[in-house]
Design a protein around this motif. Structure first.
Motif, PDB file in Angstrom:
ATOM      1  N   VAL A 124       0.832  -1.207   0.000  1.00  0.00           N
ATOM      2  CA  VAL A 124       0.000   0.000   0.000  1.00  0.00           C
ATOM      3  C   VAL A 124       0.866   1.257   0.000  1.00  0.00           C
ATOM      4  O   VAL A 124       0.652   2.176  -0.796  1.00  0.00           O
ATOM      5  N   SER A 125       1.858   1.305   0.885  1.00  0.00           N
ATOM      6  CA  SER A 125       2.684   2.515   1.003  1.00  0.00           C
ATOM      7  C   SER A 125       3.495   2.772  -0.263  1.00  0.00           C
ATOM      8  O   SER A 125       3.597   3.918  -0.724  1.00  0.00           O
ATOM      9  N   LEU A 172      -5.454   2.611  -2.129  1.00  0.00           N
ATOM     10  CA  LEU A 172      -6.316   3.539  -1.393  1.00  0.00           C
ATOM     11  C   LEU A 172      -7.630   2.866  -1.017  1.00  0.00           C
ATOM     12  O   LEU A 172      -8.153   3.058   0.093  1.00  0.00           O
ATOM     13  N   SER A 173      -8.161   2.054  -1.918  1.00  0.00           N
ATOM     14  CA  SER A 173      -9.395   1.318  -1.640  1.00  0.00           C
ATOM     15  C   SER A 173      -9.204   0.387  -0.449  1.00  0.00           C
ATOM     16  O   SER A 173     -10.074   0.288   0.424  1.00  0.00           O
ATOM     17  N   MET A 174      -8.055  -0.286  -0.392  1.00  0.00           N
ATOM     18  CA  MET A 174      -7.772  -1.185   0.732  1.00  0.00           C
ATOM     19  C   MET A 174      -7.705  -0.425   2.048  1.00  0.00           C
ATOM     20  O   MET A 174      -8.281  -0.851   3.061  1.00  0.00           O
ATOM     21  N   ALA A 175      -7.037   0.719   2.049  1.00  0.00           N
ATOM     22  CA  ALA A 175      -6.878   1.495   3.281  1.00  0.00           C
ATOM     23  C   ALA A 175      -8.218   2.028   3.780  1.00  0.00           C
ATOM     24  O   ALA A 175      -8.548   1.898   4.973  1.00  0.00           O
ATOM     25  N   VAL A 176      -9.004   2.616   2.888  1.00  0.00           N
ATOM     26  CA  VAL A 176     -10.304   3.164   3.282  1.00  0.00           C
ATOM     27  C   VAL A 176     -11.248   2.043   3.705  1.00  0.00           C
ATOM     28  O   VAL A 176     -11.973   2.158   4.707  1.00  0.00           O
ATOM     29  N   THR A 181      -3.720   0.553   6.853  1.00  0.00           N
ATOM     30  CA  THR A 181      -4.069   1.963   7.008  1.00  0.00           C
ATOM     31  C   THR A 181      -2.841   2.787   7.376  1.00  0.00           C
ATOM     32  O   THR A 181      -2.631   3.887   6.855  1.00  0.00           O
ATOM     33  N   THR A 182      -2.015   2.249   8.274  1.00  0.00           N
ATOM     34  CA  THR A 182      -0.772   2.927   8.633  1.00  0.00           C
ATOM     35  C   THR A 182       0.148   3.048   7.419  1.00  0.00           C
ATOM     36  O   THR A 182       0.797   4.082   7.210  1.00  0.00           O
ATOM     37  N   GLY A 183       0.201   1.985   6.604  1.00  0.00           N
ATOM     38  CA  GLY A 183       0.986   2.043   5.375  1.00  0.00           C
ATOM     39  C   GLY A 183       0.472   3.105   4.422  1.00  0.00           C
ATOM     40  O   GLY A 183       1.251   3.794   3.752  1.00  0.00           O
ATOM     41  N   ALA A 184      -0.863   3.262   4.357  1.00  0.00           N
ATOM     42  CA  ALA A 184      -1.447   4.297   3.499  1.00  0.00           C
ATOM     43  C   ALA A 184      -1.059   5.690   3.989  1.00  0.00           C
ATOM     44  O   ALA A 184      -0.742   6.581   3.186  1.00  0.00           O
ATOM     45  N   ILE A 185      -1.071   5.888   5.304  1.00  0.00           N
ATOM     46  CA  ILE A 185      -0.667   7.184   5.866  1.00  0.00           C
ATOM     47  C   ILE A 185       0.784   7.483   5.511  1.00  0.00           C
ATOM     48  O   ILE A 185       1.129   8.602   5.104  1.00  0.00           O
ATOM     49  N   ILE A 216       2.263  10.574   3.169  1.00  0.00           N
ATOM     50  CA  ILE A 216       3.304  11.509   3.646  1.00  0.00           C
ATOM     51  C   ILE A 216       4.452  11.579   2.650  1.00  0.00           C
ATOM     52  O   ILE A 216       4.927  12.661   2.282  1.00  0.00           O
ATOM     53  N   VAL A 217       4.913  10.420   2.189  1.00  0.00           N
ATOM     54  CA  VAL A 217       6.023  10.394   1.231  1.00  0.00           C
ATOM     55  C   VAL A 217       5.625  11.067  -0.078  1.00  0.00           C
ATOM     56  O   VAL A 217       6.402  11.830  -0.675  1.00  0.00           O
TER      57      VAL A 217
END
Length: 407
Positions: free
Chosen positions: A56-57, A151-155, A250-254, A258-259
């Motif tokens: 995700v990230s 993004l779909s996975m995180a949301v 979700t943490t990976g998406a955040i 940021i990056v």
């Protein structure tokens, strides 16, 4: 492109998923036992805590910019629509089928929450690589498609663990609450049956009879209020369950946001000449292992549904109709309406992902949630088995139609 060409293009990703899923199911058989329950548990932990966040990230960091956010802002609302509409349809299924109390949350959860992460991460790259794909260059399609899927996975994880988790918890706890109420009433009646000397004393303490201020009552009240406030805060923290809400994906998406959005960090990590590009390359390498492992684990988990006891047929039929007929039709109206209102930009791949979010099978994490509360585990396995078995037909047909609709 003709419908036949689109059908062939759409069927290839689903067939790949089926083959790898079947391999996972075979490896989970007792005679082979290479993907037994313990092995699946350990692999699932690796995917959940390491590979998914890396996937995700890395995908979001490569593609997320301020410009791309203008295009992606509608996706969280689109996913929210799938949960709202699915919940309403799930409630209708409950009114028709009248399942046992401990299954009500499971039914609504299966109707509301689709597999917004794993299935998209599997289907999108396969669709992009097909020759007949209507989404242009395979490399560009893969890059942007994976960012949409990430993004779909995180949301989806946020909605799943904040909504479905709690409705299953409430549904499964009502029967146990009835037992607790019966136990507490029995203990109260036993206490009332015993004669205590305190009950023979006057209703008011001597200080109250003399009109003097009583500090004893105030101290007790304060202690009671303090205990109640503490219990209230503990209940709130238990219900919110931030650990589940902030899942690793979700943490990976955040981290990916940021990056991608901070120019200084982006220049350090993203690109062929970035000084810290090795970090991003390592995340990509880890993330590439997530998709095949996810598919194998999914196949192994479906074995339980093959051997578990059956459930009410009308209940299973209701969930299938909601997920593969009603929701996709409503999704077409929602997405097409958003396009006409100018809420969604003209990007065929993005529109395709938005439509596909309405046609996915139930989220596999619902099985994990039922295991946490010990309610409806075997029924959930049967639902998942038939839902994913029929997904081979439903997803192929809807993928074909959605590609024709956006191309």
């Amino acid at each position: 492109m003709g419908l036949l060409d689109l059908f062939i293009t759409a069927s290839m990703p689903v067939l790949k998923v089926l083959l790898i899923t079947a391999l996972g199911l075979i490896l989970a058989l007792d005679r082979i036992d290479l993907l037994g329950q313990d092995a699946r548990k350990h692999l699932n932990n690796i995917v959940f805590f390491v590979l998914n966040p890396a996937l995700v990230s890395s995908n979001l960091a490569k593609t997320i910019t301020y410009e791309s956010l203008k295009k992606l802002w509608f996706m969280p609302f689109n996913i929210l629509f799938t949960f709202i509409v699915g919940s309403i349809l799930g409630w209708a299924v409950l009114q028709i089928t009248r399942p046992p109390q401990h299954l009500r949350g499971l039914v609504v959860g299966c109707c509301a929450a689709g597999n917004l992460g794993n299935m998209l991460l599997i289907i999108i790259p396969a669709v992009c690589k097909e020759k007949g794909s209507p989404f242009g260059d395979p490399g560009v399609c893969h890059t942007y498609g994976m960012s949409y899927a990430s993004l779909s996975m995180a949301v989806g994880a946020i909605y799943l663990w904040s909504y479905v988790y709690n409705i299953v918890r409430i549904s499964s706890s009502r029967s146990s609450k009835e037992v607790e109420i019966n136990d507490s009433s029995a203990s109260i009646s036993s206490r009332e049956g015993s004669i205590s000397t305190e009950s023979l004393l006057p209703a008011k303490a001597p200080t109250e009879q003399l009109g003097l201020p009583s500090t004893r009552f105030d101290h007790k009240t304060q202690a009671h209020l303090g205990t109640g406030l503490k219990q209230f805060m503990e209940n709130v923290s238990r219900k919110i369950n931030l650990k589940k809400l902030l899942a690793p994906s979700t943490t990976g998406a955040i981290a990916g946001f940021i990056v991608g959005l901070v120019p200084q960090i982006r220049k350090l990590m993203i690109g062929d000449i970035a000084p810290l590009r090795v970090i991003e390359n390592s995340a990509i390498l880890l993330g590439d292992g997530a998709i095949p492992l996810l598919t194998l684990i999914m196949g192994g988990n479906l074995l339980k549904g093959l051997t578990a006891s059956g459930i009410q047929k009308s209940l299973l039929l209701g969930i299938i109709v909601v997920r593969y007929i009603a929701l996709p039709l409503i999704g077409i109206v929602v997405v097409k309406g958003a396009i006409r209102l100018g809420l969604v930009q003209h990007d065929p791949l993005y529109q395709f992902v938005l439509l596909l979010q309405f046609a996915l099978p139930p989220a596999m994490n619902i099985g994990t949630i039922t295991q946490l509360f010990g309610a409806g585990e075997s029924e959930c396995s049967v639902i998942m088995f038939w839902a994913y078995a029929l997904a081979s037909i439903a997803l192929t047909l809807w993928t074909t139609f959605f590609m024709w609709l956006v191309s």
